[in-house]
Design a protein around this motif. Sequence first.
Motif, short mmCIF file in Angstrom:
data_model
loop_
_atom_site.label_atom_id
_atom_site.label_comp_id
_atom_site.label_asym_id
_atom_site.label_seq_id
_atom_site.Cartn_x
_atom_site.Cartn_y
_atom_site.Cartn_z
N SER A 257 15.23 30.10 19.27
CA SER A 257 15.14 28.64 19.37
C SER A 257 13.82 28.22 19.99
O SER A 257 13.21 27.24 19.57
CB SER A 257 16.30 28.10 20.22
N MET A 260 11.17 28.72 17.30
CA MET A 260 11.30 27.69 16.27
C MET A 260 10.73 26.37 16.76
O MET A 260 9.95 25.72 16.06
CB MET A 260 12.77 27.52 15.88
N MET A 320 15.06 30.86 9.84
CA MET A 320 13.90 31.43 10.53
C MET A 320 12.90 32.01 9.53
O MET A 320 11.68 31.88 9.70
CB MET A 320 14.35 32.52 11.50
N LEU A 323 10.98 29.27 7.92
CA LEU A 323 10.03 28.67 8.85
C LEU A 323 8.66 29.35 8.78
O LEU A 323 7.64 28.71 9.07
CB LEU A 323 10.59 28.76 10.27
N GLN A 346 9.82 22.54 6.84
CA GLN A 346 10.09 22.93 8.23
C GLN A 346 11.38 22.29 8.74
O GLN A 346 12.14 22.91 9.47
CB GLN A 346 8.94 22.48 9.13
N GLY A 350 14.60 24.14 10.19
CA GLY A 350 15.16 23.82 11.50
C GLY A 350 16.64 23.48 11.42
O GLY A 350 17.43 23.89 12.29
N VAL A 353 18.80 26.49 11.23
CA VAL A 353 18.87 27.30 12.44
C VAL A 353 19.68 26.63 13.54
O VAL A 353 20.52 27.27 14.18
CB VAL A 353 17.44 27.62 12.96
N ALA A 411 7.63 32.59 14.31
CA ALA A 411 8.79 32.47 13.43
C ALA A 411 9.17 33.83 12.84
O ALA A 411 10.36 34.16 12.72
CB ALA A 411 8.52 31.46 12.33
N THR A 415 12.65 35.81 13.35
CA THR A 415 13.47 36.26 12.22
C THR A 415 13.92 37.71 12.43
O THR A 415 15.09 38.05 12.23
CB THR A 415 12.67 36.16 10.91
#
Length: 438
Positions: A257, A260, A320, A323, A346, A350, A353, A411, A415
């Motif tokens: 998080s 991200m 992810m 991203l 993006q 988001g 996620v 990112a 991942t």
Amino acid sequence: MRGLPRRIVAQFAVDRRVLALAFARMADGIGNSFLIIVIPLYVASGIVRGATFGLEEAMVIGIILSLFGFLNSSFQPLTGRLSDRFGKRKPFILIGLGGLAATNLAYVVAESYLSLIVIRGLQGVSVAFIIPASIALVNELATTEDRGGNMGVYNTFRLIGFGAGPVAAGAVVNLGPYTLPSDVAIVGIPADVSISGFDAAFYVAAVAAMIGYALVTVLITDPDATKANAGADLSIPIRDRSGKHLLDPIFTLGVASLFMAAAIALFATIQPQVNARLEQGSTWFGLQFAAFILAQVLLQTPIGRACDYYGRRPFIVGGMALLVPTTLVQGFIFGSEVMFLARLGQGIAGAMVFAPSLALAGDLAGEGESGSKLSVLTMAFGFGIAIGPLSSGALVGYGFYAPFVFGAALAALGTVLVYTQVEETLETTRSIPGRSDE
């Protein structure tokens, strides 16, 4: 709905207390995001006087705005843990909303830089009472079958409020001053008195927080299980205690998080460089900035419901992974329209996620632990929002592409962490819609 499986029907049912809480957060989100626009204008207006501590005015504005996020994120683990310890969510939310309303009103009499810093800092602490308790309450009002959908609904309304506030704030300030007619009375404001656009904006922000307070007071109750399980194990491990993986899954989701949020927030502070590179004006930048929020508003709820059906982990890993290219490409774009699409991408990443991560962490949190466990994610997201702009400001001097390469690398690392350290929490994937529920 007779022919639909019970599980599918349950997906679209949202607890009325979750809706009430979502509307309350939308109201206070409008008021709080008002100040993002109003405070810099208020400082630049010349009303604010006093010592700047040897700093440029722009730096003082930056401190005022960033102090909110820093204190908000720093205090969330403490308030989340306290709400777990006492087994209560509602009182913490009310303390935060009450503090937010009072500090919004305090801006009316604030005329020095120091007073603005103190007020904004107190607001950060106030919101730190709201966020962990709210997320924990949504988690405890939900079940495994509808947790993602409830998280999605909650975040959607919160984002609507946050996105609407700045749009309305500029209009409220610019249309001032306002003169109240003699037959209208507001506490503390005599009739026939002119109110500046700034004061009107502060009053609107305070009223929004009061609306949220009233909604929570009337419509929200703590679940019985929350109090019954108060004082559970509230530690936040870094290593996986089960021994299956190196890192604890909730800690891993917190790190993801943070990465991200940092990747998303890179865009915020390099407006001059973006506009110069794309040969565009501030309107295009505003649209590109808003594209992320638009995608979040449109997709949080359906993705939340989908992760109740198909599992949390596929959405988190996929988001992810998405991203990475949507962040990286922004460093090499020369067209305004393509940048808008990249920011929209993006936002999709988001949305894939955020709600599923909260749902998965909620699945893992034991009874009475929601405040402590979920605050890891909300705190990490807040720190990521603060780290992103600082990173882009420091890296853009090495080339326009540099911040976005950095964000894409974060990112990619996120991942890998989620893919290797986090397992699915739903026991089985749901049946395909339309099949009978046995």
